[in-house]
Design a protein around this motif. Structure first.
Motif, PDB file in Angstrom:
ATOM      1  N   ARG A  33      36.215  42.174  42.953  1.00  0.00           N
ATOM      2  CA  ARG A  33      35.238  42.186  41.858  1.00  0.00           C
ATOM      3  C   ARG A  33      35.497  43.369  40.931  1.00  0.00           C
ATOM      4  O   ARG A  33      35.403  43.240  39.705  1.00  0.00           O
ATOM      5  CB  ARG A  33      33.809  42.201  42.401  1.00  0.00           C
ATOM      6  N   SER A  34      35.857  44.505  41.491  1.00  0.00           N
ATOM      7  CA  SER A  34      36.184  45.672  40.687  1.00  0.00           C
ATOM      8  C   SER A  34      37.409  45.396  39.809  1.00  0.00           C
ATOM      9  O   SER A  34      37.432  45.749  38.621  1.00  0.00           O
ATOM     10  CB  SER A  34      36.436  46.878  41.592  1.00  0.00           C
ATOM     11  N   THR A  35      38.406  44.753  40.382  1.00  0.00           N
ATOM     12  CA  THR A  35      39.605  44.394  39.623  1.00  0.00           C
ATOM     13  C   THR A  35      39.255  43.432  38.494  1.00  0.00           C
ATOM     14  O   THR A  35      39.755  43.572  37.372  1.00  0.00           O
ATOM     15  CB  THR A  35      40.676  43.783  40.553  1.00  0.00           C
ATOM     16  N   LEU A  36      38.372  42.466  38.767  1.00  0.00           N
ATOM     17  CA  LEU A  36      37.960  41.534  37.712  1.00  0.00           C
ATOM     18  C   LEU A  36      37.237  42.261  36.583  1.00  0.00           C
ATOM     19  O   LEU A  36      37.435  41.944  35.407  1.00  0.00           O
ATOM     20  CB  LEU A  36      37.058  40.434  38.272  1.00  0.00           C
ATOM     21  N   ARG A  37      36.414  43.252  36.928  1.00  0.00           N
ATOM     22  CA  ARG A  37      35.725  44.017  35.884  1.00  0.00           C
ATOM     23  C   ARG A  37      36.736  44.768  35.015  1.00  0.00           C
ATOM     24  O   ARG A  37      36.614  44.807  33.785  1.00  0.00           O
ATOM     25  CB  ARG A  37      34.712  44.973  36.510  1.00  0.00           C
ATOM     26  N   MET A  39      39.885  43.884  34.582  1.00  0.00           N
ATOM     27  CA  MET A  39      40.588  42.860  33.822  1.00  0.00           C
ATOM     28  C   MET A  39      39.742  42.374  32.641  1.00  0.00           C
ATOM     29  O   MET A  39      40.271  42.113  31.552  1.00  0.00           O
ATOM     30  CB  MET A  39      40.961  41.693  34.740  1.00  0.00           C
ATOM     31  N   GLY A  40      38.440  42.281  32.839  1.00  0.00           N
ATOM     32  CA  GLY A  40      37.543  41.875  31.759  1.00  0.00           C
ATOM     33  C   GLY A  40      37.571  42.879  30.619  1.00  0.00           C
ATOM     34  O   GLY A  40      37.639  42.503  29.443  1.00  0.00           O
ATOM     35  N   ALA A  41      37.532  44.160  30.964  1.00  0.00           N
ATOM     36  CA  ALA A  41      37.585  45.211  29.940  1.00  0.00           C
ATOM     37  C   ALA A  41      38.914  45.161  29.187  1.00  0.00           C
ATOM     38  O   ALA A  41      38.955  45.330  27.963  1.00  0.00           O
ATOM     39  CB  ALA A  41      37.380  46.581  30.583  1.00  0.00           C
ATOM     40  N   GLU A  42      40.000  44.921  29.906  1.00  0.00           N
ATOM     41  CA  GLU A  42      41.320  44.810  29.278  1.00  0.00           C
ATOM     42  C   GLU A  42      41.366  43.655  28.280  1.00  0.00           C
ATOM     43  O   GLU A  42      41.854  43.805  27.163  1.00  0.00           O
ATOM     44  CB  GLU A  42      42.398  44.584  30.339  1.00  0.00           C
ATOM     45  N   LEU A  43      40.848  42.505  28.711  1.00  0.00           N
ATOM     46  CA  LEU A  43      40.897  41.320  27.852  1.00  0.00           C
ATOM     47  C   LEU A  43      39.994  41.495  26.633  1.00  0.00           C
ATOM     48  O   LEU A  43      40.374  41.110  25.520  1.00  0.00           O
ATOM     49  CB  LEU A  43      40.519  40.068  28.644  1.00  0.00           C
ATOM     50  N   LYS A  44      38.823  42.070  26.834  1.00  0.00           N
ATOM     51  CA  LYS A  44      37.938  42.332  25.689  1.00  0.00           C
ATOM     52  C   LYS A  44      38.645  43.217  24.665  1.00  0.00           C
ATOM     53  O   LYS A  44      38.586  42.953  23.462  1.00  0.00           O
ATOM     54  CB  LYS A  44      36.646  43.017  26.148  1.00  0.00           C
ATOM     55  N   ILE A  61      42.761  35.437  34.079  1.00  0.00           N
ATOM     56  CA  ILE A  61      42.907  35.647  35.533  1.00  0.00           C
ATOM     57  C   ILE A  61      44.177  34.968  36.031  1.00  0.00           C
ATOM     58  O   ILE A  61      44.917  35.543  36.828  1.00  0.00           O
ATOM     59  CB  ILE A  61      41.673  35.123  36.290  1.00  0.00           C
ATOM     60  N   LEU A  62      44.424  33.767  35.564  1.00  0.00           N
ATOM     61  CA  LEU A  62      45.612  33.031  36.015  1.00  0.00           C
ATOM     62  C   LEU A  62      46.908  33.758  35.671  1.00  0.00           C
ATOM     63  O   LEU A  62      47.890  33.627  36.394  1.00  0.00           O
ATOM     64  CB  LEU A  62      45.617  31.618  35.443  1.00  0.00           C
ATOM     65  N   THR A  63      46.899  34.551  34.604  1.00  0.00           N
ATOM     66  CA  THR A  63      48.103  35.309  34.242  1.00  0.00           C
ATOM     67  C   THR A  63      48.204  36.611  35.028  1.00  0.00           C
ATOM     68  O   THR A  63      49.261  37.249  35.023  1.00  0.00           O
ATOM     69  CB  THR A  63      48.159  35.640  32.734  1.00  0.00           C
ATOM     70  N   GLN A  64      47.113  37.012  35.679  1.00  0.00           N
ATOM     71  CA  GLN A  64      47.058  38.280  36.400  1.00  0.00           C
ATOM     72  C   GLN A  64      46.735  38.084  37.877  1.00  0.00           C
ATOM     73  O   GLN A  64      46.293  39.028  38.547  1.00  0.00           O
ATOM     74  CB  GLN A  64      45.976  39.179  35.770  1.00  0.00           C
ATOM     75  N   ILE A  65      46.936  36.908  38.399  1.00  0.00           N
ATOM     76  CA  ILE A  65      46.527  36.541  39.762  1.00  0.00           C
ATOM     77  C   ILE A  65      47.129  37.490  40.815  1.00  0.00           C
ATOM     78  O   ILE A  65      46.508  37.741  41.851  1.00  0.00           O
ATOM     79  CB  ILE A  65      46.872  35.061  40.049  1.00  0.00           C
ATOM     80  N   HIS A  66      48.281  38.045  40.525  1.00  0.00           N
ATOM     81  CA  HIS A  66      48.949  38.945  41.474  1.00  0.00           C
ATOM     82  C   HIS A  66      48.139  40.202  41.749  1.00  0.00           C
ATOM     83  O   HIS A  66      48.369  40.889  42.752  1.00  0.00           O
ATOM     84  CB  HIS A  66      50.341  39.316  40.943  1.00  0.00           C
ATOM     85  N   ARG A  67      47.174  40.519  40.903  1.00  0.00           N
ATOM     86  CA  ARG A  67      46.365  41.726  41.074  1.00  0.00           C
ATOM     87  C   ARG A  67      45.222  41.539  42.077  1.00  0.00           C
ATOM     88  O   ARG A  67      44.557  42.518  42.433  1.00  0.00           O
ATOM     89  CB  ARG A  67      45.808  42.149  39.716  1.00  0.00           C
ATOM     90  N   LEU A  68      44.984  40.311  42.516  1.00  0.00           N
ATOM     91  CA  LEU A  68      43.871  40.015  43.414  1.00  0.00           C
ATOM     92  C   LEU A  68      44.380  39.704  44.817  1.00  0.00           C
ATOM     93  O   LEU A  68      45.448  39.137  44.984  1.00  0.00           O
ATOM     94  CB  LEU A  68      43.086  38.817  42.873  1.00  0.00           C
ATOM     95  N   SER A  69      43.558  40.068  45.806  1.00  0.00           N
ATOM     96  CA  SER A  69      43.965  39.776  47.198  1.00  0.00           C
ATOM     97  C   SER A  69      43.176  38.613  47.759  1.00  0.00           C
ATOM     98  O   SER A  69      42.194  38.189  47.222  1.00  0.00           O
ATOM     99  CB  SER A  69      43.739  41.008  48.076  1.00  0.00           C
TER     100      SER A  69
END
Length: 69
Positions: A33-37, A39-44, A61-69
């Motif tokens: 969830r922290s990683t998604l937050r 990633m959200g800031a990056e995309l914004k 997310i699909l382009t950055q899926i490698h960042r999630l476990s």
């Protein structure tokens, strides 16, 4: 026509982030969830937007899926 509030990702709600994690079969963990937050800031910043739609965020997310476990 304006989008409704339901169209936008609320990054302060864990259940919304968990929804995105489930969509990509990743663990609903604090770290993810922290990683998604992040990633959200990056995309914004990249798009120059204040709010993101679920569709925009899911595509990123699909382009950055490698960042999630």
């Amino acid at each position: 026509m304006a989008l409704s509030d339901h169209e936008y990702v609320n990054f302060s709600e864990d259940y919304e982030l968990n929804y995105h994690l489930r969509k990509v079969n990743k663990q609903e963990s604090i770290a993810n969830r922290s990683t998604l937050r992040t990633m959200g800031a990056e995309l914004k910043a990249r798009l120059g937007k204040t709010f993101l739609t679920h569709k925009e965020f899911h595509a990123y997310i699909l382009t950055q899926i490698h960042r999630l476990s």
